[in-house]
Scaffold this motif. Structure first.
Motif, PDB file in Angstrom:
ATOM      1  N   TYR A  33      43.582 -27.408   4.751  1.00  0.00           N
ATOM      2  CA  TYR A  33      44.191 -26.080   4.646  1.00  0.00           C
ATOM      3  C   TYR A  33      45.063 -25.928   3.394  1.00  0.00           C
ATOM      4  O   TYR A  33      45.019 -24.904   2.713  1.00  0.00           O
ATOM      5  N   GLY A  34      45.872 -26.952   3.118  1.00  0.00           N
ATOM      6  CA  GLY A  34      46.774 -26.864   1.968  1.00  0.00           C
ATOM      7  C   GLY A  34      46.018 -26.672   0.667  1.00  0.00           C
ATOM      8  O   GLY A  34      46.397 -25.841  -0.163  1.00  0.00           O
ATOM      9  N   THR A  44      49.253 -22.766  10.081  1.00  0.00           N
ATOM     10  CA  THR A  44      49.817 -23.876  10.854  1.00  0.00           C
ATOM     11  C   THR A  44      50.194 -23.458  12.272  1.00  0.00           C
ATOM     12  O   THR A  44      50.000 -24.227  13.222  1.00  0.00           O
ATOM     13  N   ILE A  55      55.458 -27.881  -0.183  1.00  0.00           N
ATOM     14  CA  ILE A  55      55.307 -27.675   1.256  1.00  0.00           C
ATOM     15  C   ILE A  55      55.115 -29.000   1.993  1.00  0.00           C
ATOM     16  O   ILE A  55      55.538 -29.153   3.147  1.00  0.00           O
ATOM     17  N   LYS A  56      54.493 -29.966   1.325  1.00  0.00           N
ATOM     18  CA  LYS A  56      54.260 -31.270   1.946  1.00  0.00           C
ATOM     19  C   LYS A  56      55.508 -32.155   1.940  1.00  0.00           C
ATOM     20  O   LYS A  56      55.548 -33.174   2.619  1.00  0.00           O
ATOM     21  N   ASN A 102      44.229 -23.229   0.715  1.00  0.00           N
ATOM     22  CA  ASN A 102      45.263 -22.214   0.512  1.00  0.00           C
ATOM     23  C   ASN A 102      45.675 -22.156  -0.956  1.00  0.00           C
ATOM     24  O   ASN A 102      45.860 -21.076  -1.531  1.00  0.00           O
ATOM     25  N   THR A 103      45.785 -23.326  -1.591  1.00  0.00           N
ATOM     26  CA  THR A 103      46.160 -23.392  -3.001  1.00  0.00           C
ATOM     27  C   THR A 103      45.107 -22.748  -3.888  1.00  0.00           C
ATOM     28  O   THR A 103      45.426 -21.988  -4.803  1.00  0.00           O
ATOM     29  N   PRO A 122      52.111 -18.821  -0.887  1.00  0.00           N
ATOM     30  CA  PRO A 122      51.463 -19.896  -0.122  1.00  0.00           C
ATOM     31  C   PRO A 122      52.249 -20.283   1.121  1.00  0.00           C
ATOM     32  O   PRO A 122      51.668 -20.738   2.108  1.00  0.00           O
ATOM     33  N   ASN A 149      51.986 -26.423  -3.213  1.00  0.00           N
ATOM     34  CA  ASN A 149      51.211 -27.290  -2.322  1.00  0.00           C
ATOM     35  C   ASN A 149      51.928 -28.629  -2.150  1.00  0.00           C
ATOM     36  O   ASN A 149      51.994 -29.185  -1.047  1.00  0.00           O
ATOM     37  N   HIS A 178      50.704 -20.631   4.744  1.00  0.00           N
ATOM     38  CA  HIS A 178      50.894 -21.934   5.395  1.00  0.00           C
ATOM     39  C   HIS A 178      51.440 -21.735   6.815  1.00  0.00           C
ATOM     40  O   HIS A 178      50.982 -22.401   7.761  1.00  0.00           O
TER      41      HIS A 178
END
Length: 455
Positions: free
Chosen positions: A383-384, A125, A69-70, A387-388, A117, A66, A121
């Motif tokens: 969402y993140g 997205t 991805i950011k 999703n996590t 993930p 998480n 993602h």
């Protein structure tokens, strides 16, 4: 976000192939457990760490992903995940000891913990809301089709050559994933939006590790130590989440009760999937006396049906909403599960296949739709974190289910002077424990949809 540059379907499939490979090995290795027990002179409760260590690493990696991805491009993360997985495959192919085998599984867990993930993602997205159910079905298909061929694949190689080749033959598959991902996933710049909360990551690691070791040693006095470690990890994680400016995972999404329901339903389905993938192959080999290949074949028809239904059920959700596929699916799953539990008393291969097929019909309609329905309740900013929660707890619940089922069966095997009767009784008790969870989720979903209809 530069949405036009990504080739959505091949990008999803490229990340999905890694997740597929991870689940394939997971289910393929389940049928090798009797062989591994004999080859390495270990117990039933020890051999399950081949699955548990993999799922544990994923459980820790997904929250970390998480953050990744950011802060890093999806292309870089995809390549890193793929390389970790390939090195893990090579390690396990040449592994001469059980510890080295576990180390290879750890490396594969890192790869899958990033890829899983990452796949969702990309879907969340880049996919329009009205097509999300179908694309989530495609994403789930890549992981749900693996149990359809995993036990047969593992059983065939174990019977003809050696379990080592389960890993060797997947290396070309991962290379295909790498080539497809390099083509489909462009280098999209990411503006770093968070810093790593290391204390939260340590807390999650202590929590999951402690709980899994506790479940593995359950019933003994020494199990209290890992339970304490898990409790300390939970305290650290909750404190950091409430105080940190940029927590690893924001738990605010859990304030949504409907999201919590679908998350719990999804996790129960995962409990069932991993539980039965441990029970049936081992039961067929130990009690019925068949080889690993036959044990794998027993799982094939049901798992194939579940995989085929995943994208179909997604389209049903897009068209008709969540109520029909989820309630019908859970009901069919309960009937099939109860039939399997009863059939263990007077087992036949045909009866076990039929019960498993009926159960997987239900899972095919409910499993991926639980996740889609839960995620649809969140805002894009959430969402993140959502999703996590889904992907972390999915893997952890699978590890918990495997540990519980293995511990229950091992306990009955040790206490019963007749090893075969102990295996049968332990298998039935393990299935009944999971059946109770399934009934509770069915009742909770009925209550939710009734309230939604009348609100």
């Amino acid at each position: 976000m530069e949405k036009a540059k990504i080739n959505l379907l091949p990008a999803v499939l490229a990340a999905g192939i890694m997740s597929f490979s991870g689940v394939l090995i997971e289910t393929a290795m389940n049928v090798t457990f009797p062989t591994l027990i004999s080859e390495f002179s270990i117990s039933t409760s020890t051999v399950q760490w081949v699955t548990t260590i993999y799922l544990l690493v994923i459980s820790i990696m997904v929250p970390f992903s998480n953050y990744l991805i950011k802060n890093f491009s999806i292309r870089k993360l995809f390549v890193i995940a793929n390389l970790f997985f390939i090195v893990g495959l090579i390690t396990d192919f040449i592994s001469p000891t059980f510890l080295i085998l576990l180390f290879g599984r750890l490396l594969q867990g890192i790869g899958t913990g990033i890829a899983l993930p990452l796949m969702f993602h990309i879907i969340l997205t880049f996919t329009p809301l009205e097509k999300r159910g179908s694309m989530m079905g495609v994403g789930t298909l890549t992981t749900s089709i693996a149990p359809a061929i995993g036990p047969t694949y593992g059983g065939l190689l174990t019977s003809i050559i050696s379990w080592h080749y389960i890993f060797l033959f997947l290396i070309p598959v991962l290379l295909l994933s790498l080539i497809m991902g390099l083509y489909a996933i462009p280098e999209i710049k990411v503006q770093k939006s968070s810093s790593l909360d290391l204390f939260s990551l340590v807390g999650i690691g202590l929590l999951f590790s402690g709980l899994l070791v506790f479940l593995n040693q359950m019933g003994t006095l020494k199990s209290l130590i890992p339970l304490l470690v898990g409790a300390i990890g939970l305290i650290i994680f909750l404190q950091r989440t409430s105080k940190a400016q940029q927590p690893l995972v924001r738990i605010d999404v859990l304030k949504n009760k409907a999201f919590d329901l679908f998350l719990c339903g999804f996790l129960v389905c995962q409990f069932l999937l991993l539980g039965i993938s441990f029970v049936l192959p081992n039961f067929v080999q130990i009690v019925l006396g068949d080889n690993a290949f036959i044990a794998g074949l027993v799982m094939l028809p049901g798992a194939a049906i579940g995989a085929i239904l995943a994208p179909i059920s997604g389209r049903v959700l897009d068209k008709h909403g969540a109520k029909r596929p989820i309630l019908i699916g859970l009901t069919l799953a309960a009937i099939g599960w109860l039939a399997l539990t009863i059939l263990l008393n007077q087992p036949s291969l045909l009866g076990l296949v039929a019960g498993h097929v009926f159960y997987m019909l239900g899972i095919g309609f409910s499993y991926s739709n639980m996740m889609t329905s839960g995620m649809n309740l969140l805002t894009p900013e959430e969402y993140g974190d959502g999703n996590t929660f889904f992907n972390t707890l999915q893997q952890f619940s699978g590890a918990v289910a495997t540990a519980i089922v293995a511990s229950v069966i091992n306990s009955f095997q040790q206490r019963n002077p007749d090893y075969l009767k102990g295996t049968t009784l332990g298998s039935q008790v393990a299935l009944l424990i999971l059946f109770v969870l399934l009934i509770l989720i069915i009742l909770a979903c009925v209550r939710h949809f009734w309230r939604t209809k009348n609100s």
